[in-house]
Scaffold this motif. Structure first.
Motif, PDB file in Angstrom:
ATOM      1  N   LYS A   1      -2.504 -63.153 -62.357  1.00 23.60           N
ATOM      2  CA  LYS A   1      -2.140 -61.736 -62.448  1.00 23.60           C
ATOM      3  C   LYS A   1      -3.169 -60.965 -61.640  1.00 23.60           C
ATOM      4  O   LYS A   1      -4.363 -61.065 -61.883  1.00 23.60           O
ATOM      5  CB  LYS A   1      -2.140 -61.262 -63.903  1.00 23.60           C
ATOM      6  CG  LYS A   1      -1.792 -59.784 -64.037  1.00 23.60           C
ATOM      7  CD  LYS A   1      -1.502 -59.352 -65.463  1.00 23.60           C
ATOM      8  CE  LYS A   1      -2.694 -59.439 -66.354  1.00 23.60           C
ATOM      9  NZ  LYS A   1      -2.482 -58.843 -67.679  1.00 23.60           N
TER      10      LYS A   1
ATOM     11  N   TYR B   1       6.015 -59.664 -62.787  1.00 20.35           N
ATOM     12  CA  TYR B   1       5.090 -58.590 -63.139  1.00 20.35           C
ATOM     13  C   TYR B   1       4.823 -58.659 -64.631  1.00 20.35           C
ATOM     14  O   TYR B   1       5.612 -59.220 -65.395  1.00 20.35           O
ATOM     15  CB  TYR B   1       5.706 -57.220 -62.819  1.00 20.35           C
ATOM     16  CG  TYR B   1       5.763 -56.889 -61.355  1.00 20.35           C
ATOM     17  CD1 TYR B   1       4.719 -56.207 -60.739  1.00 20.35           C
ATOM     18  CD2 TYR B   1       6.855 -57.264 -60.579  1.00 20.35           C
ATOM     19  CE1 TYR B   1       4.773 -55.897 -59.391  1.00 20.35           C
ATOM     20  CE2 TYR B   1       6.911 -56.962 -59.231  1.00 20.35           C
ATOM     21  CZ  TYR B   1       5.868 -56.274 -58.650  1.00 20.35           C
ATOM     22  OH  TYR B   1       5.912 -55.973 -57.319  1.00 20.35           O
ATOM     23  N   CYS B   2       3.726 -58.050 -65.040  1.00 18.85           N
ATOM     24  CA  CYS B   2       3.411 -57.979 -66.459  1.00 18.85           C
ATOM     25  C   CYS B   2       2.903 -56.579 -66.784  1.00 18.85           C
ATOM     26  O   CYS B   2       1.989 -56.074 -66.139  1.00 18.85           O
ATOM     27  CB  CYS B   2       2.350 -59.019 -66.825  1.00 18.85           C
ATOM     28  SG  CYS B   2       2.047 -59.096 -68.597  1.00 18.85           S
TER      29      CYS B   2
ATOM     30  N   ILE C   1       2.197 -60.829 -60.527  1.00 14.93           N
ATOM     31  CA  ILE C   1       1.710 -62.177 -60.788  1.00 14.93           C
ATOM     32  C   ILE C   1       2.204 -63.061 -59.650  1.00 14.93           C
ATOM     33  O   ILE C   1       3.399 -63.072 -59.335  1.00 14.93           O
ATOM     34  CB  ILE C   1       2.212 -62.715 -62.139  1.00 14.93           C
ATOM     35  CG1 ILE C   1       1.823 -61.757 -63.266  1.00 14.93           C
ATOM     36  CG2 ILE C   1       1.660 -64.116 -62.395  1.00 14.93           C
ATOM     37  CD1 ILE C   1       2.474 -62.067 -64.591  1.00 14.93           C
TER      38      ILE C   1
END
Length: 172
Positions: free
Chosen positions: A35, A67-68, A48
């Motif tokens: 990430k 994505y996070c 990520i």
């Protein structure tokens, strides 16, 4: 035997892996996923990426796996699918297979999961970071007959290094 470092997010799995690899002085095959906190998409969060182990870490749409944001991922299955041929290439002689990390995002790609299980079925030593989540694929990884799980905590971080090194060196 393969060495699986199992633990909660942020406990130091990847840091321990870097220390192990620095001590082994062996070629590395496999992948690292990371990430990237220096970049932020306002709606999706931090990107990520998946990178080939031992190669330059270049960010591109090809290796963006998702994505996070607030621990909620957006996962791009096709990125994992695209990476599978890299995992199926011939493994260099004397190499350690790095799988950093194996978590729930990977489960969206059945071919990617099969490739990981195939590497664990093989005879080249694997060093992997595995999320401590209760989902079927991760349970299968952690219970693989050729793997030993090292459960990483804040308290045992320093004491696991020699144990993992000993196991990997015995299999090289």
């Amino acid at each position: 035997m393969h060495s699986l470092i199992v633990g909660a997010p942020g406990v130091g799995k990847s840091t321990l892996i870097r220390k192990v690899l620095a001590e082994l002085h062996r070629p590395v095959f496999g992948y690292e996923s990371r990430k990237e906190t220096d970049t932020l998409h306002l709606l999706l969060g931090h990107p990520i990426y998946i990178y080939e182990a031992g190669k330059e870490k270049l960010r591109s749409p090809e290796n963006l796996i998702g994505y996070c944001k607030d621990r909620k991922p957006t996962v791009y299955k096709e990125a994992f699918d695209r990476f599978v041929p890299k995992l199926l290439k011939p493994i260099p002689e004397g190499a350690v297979i790095l799988l950093d990390e194996i978590g729930f995002m990977e489960t969206v790609s059945e071919p990617f999961c099969r490739a990981i299980l195939s590497l664990l079925d093989g005879d080249h030593p694997v060093l992997a970071a595995v999320k401590d989540k209760d989902i079927p694929f991760l349970r299968a990884i952690r219970s693989h007959p050729k793997a030993t799980c090292f459960h990483l905590t804040q308290d045992n971080r320093n004491s696991l290094l020699p144990l993992i090194l000993q196991q990997l060196q015995a299999n090289l």
